[in-house]
Every structure is written in C-alpha cells, then in structure tokens.
Design a protein around this motif. Structure first.
Motif, PDB file in Angstrom:
ATOM      1  N   GLU A  16      30.547  17.242 -52.194  1.00  0.00           N
ATOM      2  CA  GLU A  16      29.353  16.960 -51.534  1.00  0.00           C
ATOM      3  C   GLU A  16      29.809  17.027 -50.078  1.00  0.00           C
ATOM      4  OE1 GLU A  16      25.464  14.347 -52.480  1.00  0.00           O
ATOM      5  OE2 GLU A  16      27.466  13.605 -53.125  1.00  0.00           O
ATOM      6  N   PHE A  23      30.225  12.965 -43.841  1.00  0.00           N
ATOM      7  CA  PHE A  23      30.670  12.484 -45.122  1.00  0.00           C
ATOM      8  C   PHE A  23      31.036  13.719 -46.052  1.00  0.00           C
ATOM      9  CE2 PHE A  23      30.027  10.212 -49.524  1.00  0.00           C
ATOM     10  CZ  PHE A  23      30.920   9.322 -49.240  1.00  0.00           C
ATOM     11  N   ARG A  25      32.400  13.846 -50.274  1.00  0.00           N
ATOM     12  CA  ARG A  25      32.634  13.237 -51.474  1.00  0.00           C
ATOM     13  C   ARG A  25      32.979  14.308 -52.661  1.00  0.00           C
ATOM     14  NH1 ARG A  25      27.741  11.028 -52.522  1.00  0.00           N
ATOM     15  NH2 ARG A  25      28.688   8.836 -52.031  1.00  0.00           N
ATOM     16  N   THR A  27      34.288  14.221 -56.507  1.00  0.00           N
ATOM     17  CA  THR A  27      34.395  13.084 -57.588  1.00  0.00           C
ATOM     18  C   THR A  27      34.254  13.770 -58.812  1.00  0.00           C
ATOM     19  OG1 THR A  27      33.452  11.095 -58.674  1.00  0.00           O
ATOM     20  CG2 THR A  27      31.947  12.609 -57.403  1.00  0.00           C
ATOM     21  N   GLN A  58      34.217  10.801 -42.824  1.00  0.00           N
ATOM     22  CA  GLN A  58      34.521   9.651 -43.952  1.00  0.00           C
ATOM     23  C   GLN A  58      34.521  10.556 -45.239  1.00  0.00           C
ATOM     24  OE1 GLN A  58      35.380   6.551 -43.841  1.00  0.00           O
ATOM     25  NE2 GLN A  58      35.557   6.725 -46.019  1.00  0.00           N
ATOM     26  N   ILE A  59      35.828  10.343 -45.909  1.00  0.00           N
ATOM     27  CA  ILE A  59      36.002  11.164 -47.129  1.00  0.00           C
ATOM     28  C   ILE A  59      36.217  10.191 -48.152  1.00  0.00           C
ATOM     29  CG2 ILE A  59      37.530  12.711 -48.323  1.00  0.00           C
ATOM     30  CD1 ILE A  59      38.463  13.265 -45.204  1.00  0.00           C
ATOM     31  N   GLU A  60      35.521  10.346 -49.366  1.00  0.00           N
ATOM     32  CA  GLU A  60      35.564   9.538 -50.501  1.00  0.00           C
ATOM     33  C   GLU A  60      35.905  10.360 -51.840  1.00  0.00           C
ATOM     34  OE1 GLU A  60      31.992   7.777 -53.108  1.00  0.00           O
ATOM     35  OE2 GLU A  60      32.321   6.467 -51.321  1.00  0.00           O
ATOM     36  N   LEU A  61      37.256  10.084 -52.273  1.00  0.00           N
ATOM     37  CA  LEU A  61      37.787  10.804 -53.640  1.00  0.00           C
ATOM     38  C   LEU A  61      37.844  10.016 -54.612  1.00  0.00           C
ATOM     39  CD1 LEU A  61      40.657  12.424 -51.862  1.00  0.00           C
ATOM     40  CD2 LEU A  61      38.403  13.578 -52.198  1.00  0.00           C
ATOM     41  N   ASN A  62      37.225  10.391 -55.793  1.00  0.00           N
ATOM     42  CA  ASN A  62      37.159   9.726 -57.156  1.00  0.00           C
ATOM     43  C   ASN A  62      37.758  10.663 -58.219  1.00  0.00           C
ATOM     44  OD1 ASN A  62      36.960   7.891 -59.276  1.00  0.00           O
ATOM     45  ND2 ASN A  62      34.861   7.467 -58.866  1.00  0.00           N
ATOM     46  N   TRP A  95      40.183   6.537 -51.459  1.00  0.00           N
ATOM     47  CA  TRP A  95      40.737   7.306 -52.571  1.00  0.00           C
ATOM     48  C   TRP A  95      40.381   6.001 -53.662  1.00  0.00           C
ATOM     49  CZ3 TRP A  95      44.130  12.103 -52.349  1.00  0.00           C
ATOM     50  CH2 TRP A  95      44.248  12.873 -53.367  1.00  0.00           C
ATOM     51  N   TYR A  96      39.774   6.339 -54.601  1.00  0.00           N
ATOM     52  CA  TYR A  96      39.620   5.590 -55.747  1.00  0.00           C
ATOM     53  C   TYR A  96      40.329   6.056 -57.032  1.00  0.00           C
ATOM     54  CZ  TYR A  96      35.437   3.898 -53.220  1.00  0.00           C
ATOM     55  OH  TYR A  96      34.723   3.545 -52.116  1.00  0.00           O
TER      56      TYR A  96
END
Length: 127
Positions: A16, A23, A25, A27, A58-62, A95-96
């Motif tokens: 996304e 943003f 994402r 995941t 802002q980047i969110e990796l899971n 990064w989770y």
C-alpha cells in the motif's frame, strides 16, 4: 496521484503506497514465483512519488517469510530509498518482527545496516 495498492495473496504481501498520506506499508509473506513482478511496479511508483522535491515517506514493513528473490528486491528498494534520502527526501522505516525471533530481528538489522535514514526495528507479540 492515486494510491498504489496490491492485495495480498498466499505468496505475496499487501503493498500500500498512499501518495496523500506519505505512507508505504508492506505486510505479509513474500515468496512469489517471480519477485520482480511484485516489486518492480512498486519501484516505478516510488520513482513517481519521489519526482516531487522534498517528499517524505513513512514506511512500515511487517514481513513474516521472505524468499531469496524477495530479499534481493527489498535490498534494491532500500538502496533506492537511501538514494532518495541522500537527495533530500525525508524517509523513515519501521520494521516489525515477531517478538523473540532473534534471527528475524538480525535479518532486518542486516537489511538496514548501511542506511543513514532513521529506522526502528520493533517486536510484535506472537499471535
């Protein structure tokens, strides 16, 4: 620009990219037959996104499981992000990893060991 969204499958992650919210994402699992087919379109979208000066992202990796070819593509994306950061864009990655999975945490640290932009590696409780 319209948001870029790729729905997750059994073999590919949800991707996304929100142009409005700055943003990205990613995941899920990433072990597609051809990782380039999954990630090359994202790279093209990132090139469009960073065409504007002083963009922030802002980047969110899971990611739970990543194939070797997906690791290569993610390395390419991180290198690209570093280049954008060097050019004056504001980039931050969170990064989770699964809490207690030291191997996974170390793997994420290796991905980011050469970057100079801000990042966090954060544990998530096991399901």
């Amino acid at each position: 620009m319209e948001n870029y969204i790729i729905t997750a499958t059994k073999y590919t992650p949800l991707i996304e990219l929100s142009f409005k919210d700055n943003f990205l994402r990613i995941t899920g699992d990433s072990y597609p037959e051809n990782a380039m087919d999954v990630y090359q379109p994202l790279i093209l979208q990132l090139e469009k996104y960073f065409a504007a000066p002083e963009q922030k992202l802002q980047i969110e990796l899971n990611l739970d499981f990543i194939s070797t070819s997906s690791k290569k593509m993610l390395t390419d994306i991180i290198t690209l992000l570093q280049n954008y950061y060097n050019a004056g864009h504001n980039i931050n990655i969170t990064w989770y990893y699964t809490d207690g999975d030291i191997e996974q945490k170390e793997q994420w640290e290796m991905f980011l060991e050469d970057v100079t932009f801000p990042y966090n590696i954060i544990p998530l409780p096991e399901d």
